[in-house]
Design a protein around this motif. Structure first.
Motif, PDB file in Angstrom:
ATOM      1  N   LYS A  99       0.838  -1.205   0.000  1.00  0.00           N
ATOM      2  CA  LYS A  99       0.000   0.000   0.000  1.00  0.00           C
ATOM      3  C   LYS A  99       0.875   1.259   0.000  1.00  0.00           C
ATOM      4  CE  LYS A  99      -3.863   2.207   2.353  1.00  0.00           C
ATOM      5  NZ  LYS A  99      -4.765   2.194   3.521  1.00  0.00           N
ATOM      6  N   ARG A 100       1.954   1.224   0.754  1.00  0.00           N
ATOM      7  CA  ARG A 100       2.877   2.356   0.796  1.00  0.00           C
ATOM      8  C   ARG A 100       3.504   2.582  -0.587  1.00  0.00           C
ATOM      9  NH1 ARG A 100       6.073   0.445   4.324  1.00  0.00           N
ATOM     10  NH2 ARG A 100       4.687   0.894   6.055  1.00  0.00           N
ATOM     11  N   GLU A 103       0.956   4.275  -2.818  1.00  0.00           N
ATOM     12  CA  GLU A 103       0.734   5.688  -2.481  1.00  0.00           C
ATOM     13  C   GLU A 103       1.951   6.561  -2.760  1.00  0.00           C
ATOM     14  OE1 GLU A 103      -0.428   5.245   1.597  1.00  0.00           O
ATOM     15  OE2 GLU A 103      -2.520   4.816   1.084  1.00  0.00           O
ATOM     16  N   GLU A 104       3.144   6.071  -2.420  1.00  0.00           N
ATOM     17  CA  GLU A 104       4.345   6.902  -2.531  1.00  0.00           C
ATOM     18  C   GLU A 104       5.050   6.771  -3.884  1.00  0.00           C
ATOM     19  OE1 GLU A 104       6.737   5.972   0.898  1.00  0.00           O
ATOM     20  OE2 GLU A 104       5.151   6.565   2.300  1.00  0.00           O
ATOM     21  N   GLY A 108      -0.572   6.917  -6.083  1.00  0.00           N
ATOM     22  CA  GLY A 108      -1.991   6.578  -6.101  1.00  0.00           C
ATOM     23  C   GLY A 108      -2.562   6.401  -7.501  1.00  0.00           C
TER      24      GLY A 108
END
Length: 202
Positions: A99-100, A103-104, A108
């Motif tokens: 997930k990180r 997002e990073e 996204g």
């Protein structure tokens, strides 16, 4: 109990013999057949093309066997404890890192993340993870006949498959089939023989 689907043009109600199909491009309009779909095209094409133009995943709809997904491609963001999977349909202990990364590293952006982790997405039409490149097993809800073995054999999905809980199938109300358009005696025989040789359920 959900109300029966109706044709967007003539209001004909869906029956088991004559299913109502969605526009394969945008999924918004319902049609009882090609005649109504063609009659509606002038009024419908603007909104249809606008919606299709926004769908980044349209280029991935076609499967290697020639069938096409008619649902949406969704990022799997819910856990599946039974399978030991977490966010993105990866192993639960790795899901925070994935997930990180989404997002990073990918900001996204689902289209870019899909290229890295396709198995973290699912098709809403069939509950298949997007890493699977073969067949949309829609069991009669698509515009073309379903290509799965069970529909070809004229059989409903057995409980062991239909009731199986998995991250890609989570929250979907999928058809059990069979798709009446799919049955063909020789294909049914071949499907049954193939499943028997591989030790799969009939």
């Amino acid at each position: 109990m959900p109300s029966a689907r109706k044709c967007s043009v003539c209001n004909k109600v869906e029956t088991s013999e004559k299913p109502i199909q969605r526009c394969a491009r945008c999924q918004d309009r319902l049609y009882c057949g090609k005649q109504c779909q063609k009659a509606d095209w002038e009024a419908h094409k603007g909104s249809c093309r606008a919606k299709i133009g926004l769908a980044w995943y349209d280029r991935y709809r076609k499967c290697k066997d020639g069938s096409r997904h008619e649902g949406k491609l969704e990022l799997i963001t819910w856990p599946s404890p039974r399978e030991g999977l977490g966010w993105g349909a990866c192993f639960a202990e790795e899901s925070d890192d994935l997930k990180r990364k989404f997002e990073e590293e990918y900001g996204g952006d689902e289209a870019k993340f899909y290229k890295y982790w396709p198995q973290g997405f699912r098709w809403t039409c069939c509950g298949t993870d997007a890493g699977m490149k073969w067949g949309c097993d829609h069991h009669g809800t698509g515009s073309k006949p379903c290509t799965c073995d069970f529909c070809r054999m004229g059989k409903q999905l057995p409980d062991s498959i239909y009731k199986k809980q998995s991250a890609p199938r989570h929250g979907l109300n999928l058809s059990r089939g069979p798709d009446p358009r799919s049955f063909h005696p020789s294909l049914a025989q071949a499907a049954a023989a193939g499943r028997s040789v591989m030790g799969l359920e009939l």
